[in-house]
Write a protein that holds these residues in place. Structure first.
Motif, PDB file in Angstrom:
ATOM      1  N   MET A   1       0.843  -1.167   0.000  1.00  0.00           N
ATOM      2  CA  MET A   1       0.000   0.000   0.000  1.00  0.00           C
ATOM      3  C   MET A   1       0.897   1.242   0.000  1.00  0.00           C
ATOM      4  O   MET A   1       1.923   1.266   0.665  1.00  0.00           O
ATOM      5  N   THR A   2       0.485   2.264  -0.717  1.00  0.00           N
ATOM      6  CA  THR A   2       1.244   3.508  -0.777  1.00  0.00           C
ATOM      7  C   THR A   2       0.444   4.629  -0.157  1.00  0.00           C
ATOM      8  O   THR A   2      -0.742   4.791  -0.437  1.00  0.00           O
ATOM      9  N   VAL A   3       1.109   5.396   0.699  1.00  0.00           N
ATOM     10  CA  VAL A   3       0.505   6.582   1.283  1.00  0.00           C
ATOM     11  C   VAL A   3       1.325   7.784   0.816  1.00  0.00           C
ATOM     12  O   VAL A   3       2.557   7.717   0.735  1.00  0.00           O
ATOM     13  N   ALA A   4       0.631   8.850   0.452  1.00  0.00           N
ATOM     14  CA  ALA A   4       1.289  10.092   0.041  1.00  0.00           C
ATOM     15  C   ALA A   4       0.971  11.161   1.076  1.00  0.00           C
ATOM     16  O   ALA A   4      -0.181  11.304   1.487  1.00  0.00           O
ATOM     17  N   LEU A   5       1.995  11.879   1.485  1.00  0.00           N
ATOM     18  CA  LEU A   5       1.815  12.988   2.419  1.00  0.00           C
ATOM     19  C   LEU A   5       2.063  14.286   1.673  1.00  0.00           C
ATOM     20  O   LEU A   5       3.032  14.414   0.918  1.00  0.00           O
ATOM     21  N   MET A   6       1.158  15.237   1.881  1.00  0.00           N
ATOM     22  CA  MET A   6       1.305  16.567   1.306  1.00  0.00           C
ATOM     23  C   MET A   6       1.504  17.540   2.454  1.00  0.00           C
ATOM     24  O   MET A   6       0.743  17.538   3.420  1.00  0.00           O
ATOM     25  N   TRP A   7       2.511  18.366   2.325  1.00  0.00           N
ATOM     26  CA  TRP A   7       2.850  19.391   3.313  1.00  0.00           C
ATOM     27  C   TRP A   7       2.903  20.694   2.541  1.00  0.00           C
ATOM     28  O   TRP A   7       3.630  20.813   1.561  1.00  0.00           O
ATOM     29  N   GLU A   8       2.089  21.702   2.963  1.00  0.00           N
ATOM     30  CA  GLU A   8       2.028  22.951   2.215  1.00  0.00           C
ATOM     31  C   GLU A   8       2.085  24.126   3.175  1.00  0.00           C
ATOM     32  O   GLU A   8       1.425  24.126   4.212  1.00  0.00           O
ATOM     33  N   ALA A   9       2.925  25.107   2.828  1.00  0.00           N
ATOM     34  CA  ALA A   9       3.044  26.308   3.650  1.00  0.00           C
ATOM     35  C   ALA A   9       3.043  27.535   2.755  1.00  0.00           C
ATOM     36  O   ALA A   9       3.481  27.486   1.604  1.00  0.00           O
ATOM     37  N   LYS A  10       2.553  28.637   3.294  1.00  0.00           N
ATOM     38  CA  LYS A  10       2.570  29.929   2.600  1.00  0.00           C
ATOM     39  C   LYS A  10       3.573  30.820   3.309  1.00  0.00           C
ATOM     40  O   LYS A  10       3.497  31.009   4.522  1.00  0.00           O
ATOM     41  N   ALA A  11       4.487  31.353   2.541  1.00  0.00           N
ATOM     42  CA  ALA A  11       5.551  32.169   3.114  1.00  0.00           C
ATOM     43  C   ALA A  11       5.035  33.531   3.560  1.00  0.00           C
ATOM     44  O   ALA A  11       4.107  34.094   2.972  1.00  0.00           O
ATOM     45  N   ALA A  53       3.500   2.164   2.926  1.00  0.00           N
ATOM     46  CA  ALA A  53       2.952   1.984   4.276  1.00  0.00           C
ATOM     47  C   ALA A  53       1.446   2.185   4.218  1.00  0.00           C
ATOM     48  O   ALA A  53       0.928   2.808   3.298  1.00  0.00           O
ATOM     49  N   PRO A  54       0.722   1.697   5.223  1.00  0.00           N
ATOM     50  CA  PRO A  54      -0.713   1.958   5.284  1.00  0.00           C
ATOM     51  C   PRO A  54      -0.980   3.418   5.657  1.00  0.00           C
ATOM     52  O   PRO A  54      -0.094   4.119   6.166  1.00  0.00           O
ATOM     53  N   LEU A  55      -2.193   3.862   5.423  1.00  0.00           N
ATOM     54  CA  LEU A  55      -2.591   5.254   5.652  1.00  0.00           C
ATOM     55  C   LEU A  55      -2.321   5.713   7.075  1.00  0.00           C
ATOM     56  O   LEU A  55      -1.921   6.847   7.303  1.00  0.00           O
ATOM     57  N   ASP A  56      -2.515   4.836   8.041  1.00  0.00           N
ATOM     58  CA  ASP A  56      -2.357   5.241   9.440  1.00  0.00           C
ATOM     59  C   ASP A  56      -0.953   4.982   9.993  1.00  0.00           C
ATOM     60  O   ASP A  56      -0.712   5.141  11.191  1.00  0.00           O
ATOM     61  N   ALA A  57      -0.016   4.624   9.131  1.00  0.00           N
ATOM     62  CA  ALA A  57       1.348   4.334   9.586  1.00  0.00           C
ATOM     63  C   ALA A  57       2.039   5.606  10.073  1.00  0.00           C
ATOM     64  O   ALA A  57       1.773   6.708   9.589  1.00  0.00           O
ATOM     65  N   GLU A  58       2.936   5.419  11.018  1.00  0.00           N
ATOM     66  CA  GLU A  58       3.752   6.538  11.483  1.00  0.00           C
ATOM     67  C   GLU A  58       4.952   6.650  10.555  1.00  0.00           C
ATOM     68  O   GLU A  58       5.773   5.739  10.480  1.00  0.00           O
ATOM     69  N   VAL A  59       5.013   7.747   9.821  1.00  0.00           N
ATOM     70  CA  VAL A  59       6.142   8.023   8.934  1.00  0.00           C
ATOM     71  C   VAL A  59       6.629   9.442   9.228  1.00  0.00           C
ATOM     72  O   VAL A  59       5.861  10.281   9.700  1.00  0.00           O
ATOM     73  N   PRO A  60       7.897   9.719   8.968  1.00  0.00           N
ATOM     74  CA  PRO A  60       8.410  11.060   9.253  1.00  0.00           C
ATOM     75  C   PRO A  60       7.709  12.129   8.423  1.00  0.00           C
ATOM     76  O   PRO A  60       7.380  11.907   7.262  1.00  0.00           O
ATOM     77  N   GLU A  61       7.469  13.258   9.042  1.00  0.00           N
ATOM     78  CA  GLU A  61       6.876  14.397   8.357  1.00  0.00           C
ATOM     79  C   GLU A  61       7.712  15.637   8.634  1.00  0.00           C
ATOM     80  O   GLU A  61       8.380  15.720   9.663  1.00  0.00           O
ATOM     81  N   LEU A  62       7.677  16.577   7.716  1.00  0.00           N
ATOM     82  CA  LEU A  62       8.359  17.832   7.967  1.00  0.00           C
ATOM     83  C   LEU A  62       7.713  18.531   9.160  1.00  0.00           C
ATOM     84  O   LEU A  62       6.484  18.552   9.286  1.00  0.00           O
ATOM     85  N   PRO A  63       8.515  19.122  10.023  1.00  0.00           N
ATOM     86  CA  PRO A  63       7.949  19.884  11.135  1.00  0.00           C
ATOM     87  C   PRO A  63       7.445  21.239  10.639  1.00  0.00           C
ATOM     88  O   PRO A  63       7.597  21.580   9.463  1.00  0.00           O
ATOM     89  N   ASP A  64       6.873  21.996  11.530  1.00  0.00           N
ATOM     90  CA  ASP A  64       6.508  23.366  11.193  1.00  0.00           C
ATOM     91  C   ASP A  64       7.773  24.199  11.068  1.00  0.00           C
ATOM     92  O   ASP A  64       8.681  24.071  11.895  1.00  0.00           O
ATOM     93  N   PRO A  65       7.840  25.060  10.062  1.00  0.00           N
ATOM     94  CA  PRO A  65       8.999  25.943   9.951  1.00  0.00           C
ATOM     95  C   PRO A  65       8.920  27.043  11.014  1.00  0.00           C
ATOM     96  O   PRO A  65       7.881  27.216  11.661  1.00  0.00           O
ATOM     97  N   PRO A  66       9.988  27.808  11.188  1.00  0.00           N
ATOM     98  CA  PRO A  66       9.932  28.929  12.122  1.00  0.00           C
ATOM     99  C   PRO A  66       8.764  29.858  11.768  1.00  0.00           C
ATOM    100  O   PRO A  66       8.514  30.129  10.587  1.00  0.00           O
ATOM    101  N   ALA A  67       8.062  30.319  12.753  1.00  0.00           N
ATOM    102  CA  ALA A  67       6.853  31.127  12.546  1.00  0.00           C
ATOM    103  C   ALA A  67       7.106  32.363  11.692  1.00  0.00           C
ATOM    104  O   ALA A  67       6.225  32.774  10.923  1.00  0.00           O
TER     105      ALA A  67
END
Length: 85
Positions: A1-11, A53-67
């Motif tokens: 199974m493949t899970v895709a993570l999307m991380w999006e921020a506005k500068a 990995a399955p959808l609910d798997a724990e995988v690394p994600e980018l943290p929040d950038p500096p505010a």
């Protein structure tokens, strides 16, 4: 199974290049099989990662950038690949 993570921020105003550099400087451990980074008008940065990995798997994600680099909170989405019929 493949899970895709999307991380999006506005500068924050005039911080798009710094936000992009911050994203590119943050490796994930372990590294995903595939990672792509995109920039869009308006200072938006998108990072996509794919994991075997399955959808609910724990995988690394980018943290929040500096505010001070962002105009609003980071958005995160998680998608599960759907087989073709």
């Amino acid at each position: 199974m493949t899970v895709a993570l999307m991380w999006e921020a506005k500068a924050a105003p005039d911080r798009a290049a710094e936000l992009l550099a911050w994203c590119r400087a943050h490796p994930l451990a372990p590294a995903p099989p595939r990672r792509e980074t995109y920039a869009a008008p308006g200072g938006r940065v998108l990072v996509l990662t794919w994991w075997d990995a399955p959808l609910d798997a724990e995988v690394p994600e980018l943290p929040d950038p500096p505010a001070e680099l962002t105009a609003r909170p980071v958005h995160r989405w998680r998608f599960e690949q759907v087989p073709e019929d």
